[in-house]
Design an enzyme around this catalytic site. Structure first.
Site, PDB file in Angstrom:
ATOM      1  CB  CYS A 269      -0.940  -0.005   1.190  1.00  0.00           C
ATOM      2  SG  CYS A 269      -1.956  -1.485   1.240  1.00  0.00           S
TER       3      CYS A 269
HETATM    4  C1  UGA Z   1      -1.416   0.338   5.546  1.00  0.00           C
HETATM    5  C2  UGA Z   1      -2.208   1.310   6.433  1.00  0.00           C
HETATM    6  O1  UGA Z   1      -1.662   1.298   7.772  1.00  0.00           O
HETATM    7  C3  UGA Z   1      -3.688   0.909   6.473  1.00  0.00           C
HETATM    8  O2  UGA Z   1      -4.404   1.905   7.227  1.00  0.00           O
HETATM    9  C4  UGA Z   1      -4.236   0.874   5.037  1.00  0.00           C
HETATM   10  O3  UGA Z   1      -5.591   0.469   5.010  1.00  0.00           O
HETATM   11  C5  UGA Z   1      -3.416  -0.132   4.236  1.00  0.00           C
HETATM   12  O4  UGA Z   1      -2.021   0.297   4.233  1.00  0.00           O
HETATM   13  C6  UGA Z   1      -3.958  -0.162   2.835  1.00  0.00           C
HETATM   14  O5  UGA Z   1      -3.869   0.845   2.132  1.00  0.00           O
HETATM   15  O6  UGA Z   1      -4.588  -1.158   2.447  1.00  0.00           O
HETATM   16  P1  UGA Z   1      -0.400  -2.100   5.855  1.00  0.00           P
HETATM   17  O7  UGA Z   1       0.442  -1.749   4.673  1.00  0.00           O
HETATM   18  O8  UGA Z   1      -1.143  -3.381   5.843  1.00  0.00           O
HETATM   19  O9  UGA Z   1      -1.476  -0.950   6.135  1.00  0.00           O
HETATM   20  O10 UGA Z   1       0.543  -2.177   7.123  1.00  0.00           O
HETATM   21  P2  UGA Z   1       1.083  -1.171   8.239  1.00  0.00           P
HETATM   22  O11 UGA Z   1       0.831  -1.766   9.558  1.00  0.00           O
HETATM   23  O12 UGA Z   1       0.631   0.200   8.022  1.00  0.00           O
HETATM   24  O13 UGA Z   1       2.665  -1.261   7.974  1.00  0.00           O
HETATM   25  C7  UGA Z   1       3.250  -0.837   6.759  1.00  0.00           C
HETATM   26  C8  UGA Z   1       4.755  -0.876   6.878  1.00  0.00           C
HETATM   27  O14 UGA Z   1       5.232   0.172   7.720  1.00  0.00           O
HETATM   28  C9  UGA Z   1       5.340  -2.166   7.465  1.00  0.00           C
HETATM   29  O15 UGA Z   1       6.442  -2.567   6.692  1.00  0.00           O
HETATM   30  C10 UGA Z   1       5.755  -1.774   8.855  1.00  0.00           C
HETATM   31  O16 UGA Z   1       6.830  -2.550   9.332  1.00  0.00           O
HETATM   32  C11 UGA Z   1       6.185  -0.331   8.644  1.00  0.00           C
HETATM   33  N1  UGA Z   1       6.134   0.499   9.872  1.00  0.00           N
HETATM   34  C12 UGA Z   1       4.958   0.714  10.500  1.00  0.00           C
HETATM   35  C13 UGA Z   1       7.296   1.077  10.344  1.00  0.00           C
HETATM   36  O17 UGA Z   1       8.390   0.903   9.754  1.00  0.00           O
HETATM   37  N2  UGA Z   1       7.239   1.867  11.467  1.00  0.00           N
HETATM   38  C14 UGA Z   1       6.079   2.105  12.117  1.00  0.00           C
HETATM   39  O18 UGA Z   1       6.101   2.833  13.137  1.00  0.00           O
HETATM   40  C15 UGA Z   1       4.910   1.510  11.630  1.00  0.00           C
END
Ligand code: UGA
Length: 431
Positions: A269
Site C-alpha cells: 500500500c
Molecule cells: C497500511 C495502512 O496502515 C492501512 O491503514 C491501510 O488500510 C493499508 O495500508 C492499505 O492501504 O490497504 P499495511 O500496509 O497493511 O497498512 O501495514 P502497516 O501496519 O501500516 O505497515 C506498513 C509498513 O510500515 C510495514 O512494513 C511496517 O513494518 C512499517 N512500519 C509501520 C514502520 O516501519 N514503522 C512504524 O512505526 C509503523
C-alpha cells in the site's frame, strides 16, 4: 441487508466476512473458481488473523461465493474490491477494476430497484469520476441518481489486523455525490459498528473520499520516513531515536503511533499509493516534494543497514542470516518487503544468504529461489558471519541465546527487535 463484494483478495474477503459477522447476507463474487470453492467450503483464501473463524462460520451459508457477476442484482449494494496494479511509472492500472465495474453495471441494467455500487478499491479522484462512474453508467444503461448510485468508501485496514480494523475503525468515510439513498444504505449497513463502537462517520464527496485514502496512507508513510530520517541523524550523533520518538510522541499533535524507525516501510500500500499520488500530481503539473522525499528515505534505509554491516564484516563468500521476510509480522506477504533490497544488497556483496520467516518463505522463494531457507529461526544463525533482522516476528525477538551459534556475532537490527547486547557486535539502525 444483502451486500455483494466483487473481488476476494485481502480487502474483499475481509470485508465480506466482517459484513456477514455484522449480521448481513453477503454474496462474494470472484472470477477464480478455486477461491469461490474455498469460501463456500468455509476456508479463507488468504492468511489473516481472525478471518478463519468468520469464514468457517459463515462460508457457504450467509456468506455465499460465486463466479457469476449477475448475482449482484439480487443484492442491495455491491462493493468493488478489485486490486489496481501499478504501472512502471507508478500510476495505477484500473483496467481490472473497470472491467468488474462494467460487469456489475450490466448485472443491474434490468433491475427495477435502486442499486448502489460502492468503491472500496484505492483509486484517484479523477479515475472515479472520469472512468469508473461513466463505465458503470454505460454498462447499466442508467445515469447515476437514476435507480443507480455510486459511492466511495475507502478502507483503512492493515494486513495482519484487517478484521480488527474493520470491526473497530477510527472512522468510516462515506463519499457520495449527495445522493441520500446512497448515504441511507451505507448508514444501515454500518449501523451495528457505529452504534456499538461510536465510530465517527465522515460524510463527504466522492472525490474527497478517494483522496482521503491516498492522503491517509501518504501521511503515515511520510511519518515513518520522517522518523527514519531523524533516526539516521540520531545515529550519527550517537543518540537513541527511540528515546527521542517516545518523547515527541507524547505531544498529541505528533501522536505516538507509527514512530518506529528502522529499515523502513514495505507492503502493497504505502509504496504503491505514494507512487500513484506522486505520478498523478506530476501529471497535473505539481511536483510533490514531500511525497518524493518520503519514498527516497524509505529506499535509503535498507542501504544504510548494509553499510552498517560493511563497517563490521566483509561478507563476500560468507554465510549471512536474514531474519524475517514478510513486510511486517503477522502476514505472509512479501510485496515491497525491505527484505528484498537487503537480500539483493547481500548478493551484490557475494554473501551466501540463509533466511527464515515463520510464514513468508514460500512467497519469498518465488522471488529468490536461489537462496537457502531455514525452517527454524535459529537455523540461519548456525555458522553465520552476521545476522540482519528485517521483520520483528515474536520468535525472532525471542532468539537471544541462539546468537551464540554464530561464527562472529554481528547483529544488525532493522526493527529494534533484539534486547541482548552482551556478547554481540550489535548495531541498531537508528539507535
Ligand atoms: C497500511 C495502512 O496502515 C492501512 O491503514 C491501510 O488500510 C493499508 O495500508 C492499505 O492501504 O490497504 P499495511 O500496509 O497493511 O497498512 O501495514 P502497516 O501496519 O501500516 O505497515 C506498513 C509498513 O510500515 C510495514 O512494513 C511496517 O513494518 C512499517 N512500519 C509501520 C514502520 O516501519 N514503522 C512504524 O512505526 C509503523
Amino acid at each position: 441487508m444483502h451486500a455483494s463484494v466483487v473481488g476476494s483478495g485481502y480487502v474483499g474477503t475481509t470485508v465480506a466476512a466482517c459484513l456477514a459477522d455484522l449480521g448481513h447476507d453477503v454474496t462474494a463474487v470472484d472470477i477464480d473458481e478455486e477461491i469461490v470453492e474455498r469460501l463456500n467450503a468455509g476456508e479463507p483464501p488468504i492468511h489473516e488473523p481472525g478471518l478463519d473463524p468468520l469464514v468457517s462460520a459463515y462460508g457457504g451459508s450467509s456468506l455465499e461465493a460465486t463466479t457469476d457477476h449477475g448475482a449482484v442484482a439480487e443484492t442491495d449494494l455491491t462493493f468493488l474490491a478489485i486490486e489496481t496494479p501499478a504501472n512502471d511509472d507508478g500510476s495505477i492500472d484500473p483496467a481490472a477494476l473497470l472491467a468488474a465495474a462494467e460487469d456489475v453495471g450490466e448485472a443491474v441494467a434490468d433491475k427495477d430497484d435502486y442499486h448502489l455500487v460502492v468503491v472500496k478499491s484505492t483509486v484517484l479522484p479523477d479515475v472515479v469520476e472520469g472512468e469508473l462512474v461513466p463505465a458503470i453508467e454505460r454498462a447499466a444503461g442508467k445515469t447515476d441518481g437514476d435507480e443507480l448510485g455510486v459511492a466511495v468508501n475507502p478502507e483503512f485496514q492493515r494486513e495482519g489486523s484487517a478484521v480488527d480494523d474493520f470491526m473497530s475503525p477510527d472512522k468510516i468515510v462515506l463519499g457520495t455525490d449527495g445522493d441520500e439513498r446512497a448515504l441511507d444504505r451505507l448508514a444501515e449497513l454500518y449501523q451495528p459498528l457505529v452504534s456499538d463502537w461510536d465510530v465517527p462517520v465522515v460524510e463527504t464527496g466522492r472525490r474527497e473520499a478517494a483522496m482521503i485514502k491516498y492522503a491517509n496512507n501518504s501521511f503515515l508513510a511520510a511519518k515513518i520516513s520522517l522518523i527514519n530520517d531523524l533516526g539516521n541523524v540520531c545515529k550519527e550523533f550517537g543518540v537513541d531515536a527511540y528515546e527521542v520518538a517516545d518523547a515527541i510522541g507524547m505531544d498529541d499533535r505528533v501522536g505516538e503511533r507509527f514512530l518506529r524507525s528502522g529499515v523502513g516501510w514495505g507492503g502493497s500500500c504505502f509504496g504503491k499509493d505514494t507512487a500513484a499520488l506522486a505520478a498523478a500530481a506530476r501529471e497535473a503539473g505539481y511536483e510533490p516534494s514531500m511525497l518524493e522525499a518520503a519514498r527516497e528515505v524509505n529506499d535509503r534505509q535498507p542501504e544504510r543497514m548494509l553499510e552498517l554491516l560493511d563497517t563490521h564484516v566483509d561478507v563476500s563468500g560468507e554465510r549471512v542470516a536474514v531474519l524475517g521476510l514478510a513486510f511486517k509480522p503477522g502476514t505472509d506477504d512479501v510485496r515491497n518487503s525491505r527484505a528484498i533490497p537487503v537480500i539483493e544488497g547481500l548478493q551484490e556483496r557475494g554473501a551466501e544468504v540463509v533466511a527464515h520467516d515463520p510464514n513468508a518463505v514460500e512467497n519469498m522463494r518465488e522471488r529468490f529461489p536461489e537462496i537457502e531457507y531455514a525452517d527454524a529461526p535459529e537455523g540461519p544463525l548456525e555458522g553465520a558471519e552476521a545476522a540482519l533482522i528485517v521483520t520483528e516476528w515474536e520468535e525472532i525477538v525471542e532468539l537471544d541465546a541462539e546468537f551464540d551459534r554464530m561464527e562472529t556475532p554481528v547483529v544488525i537490527d532493522g526493527r529494534r527487535a533484539i534486547d541482548r547486547r552482551e556478547g554481540l557486535v550489535y548495531e541498531g539502525l537508528t539507535w
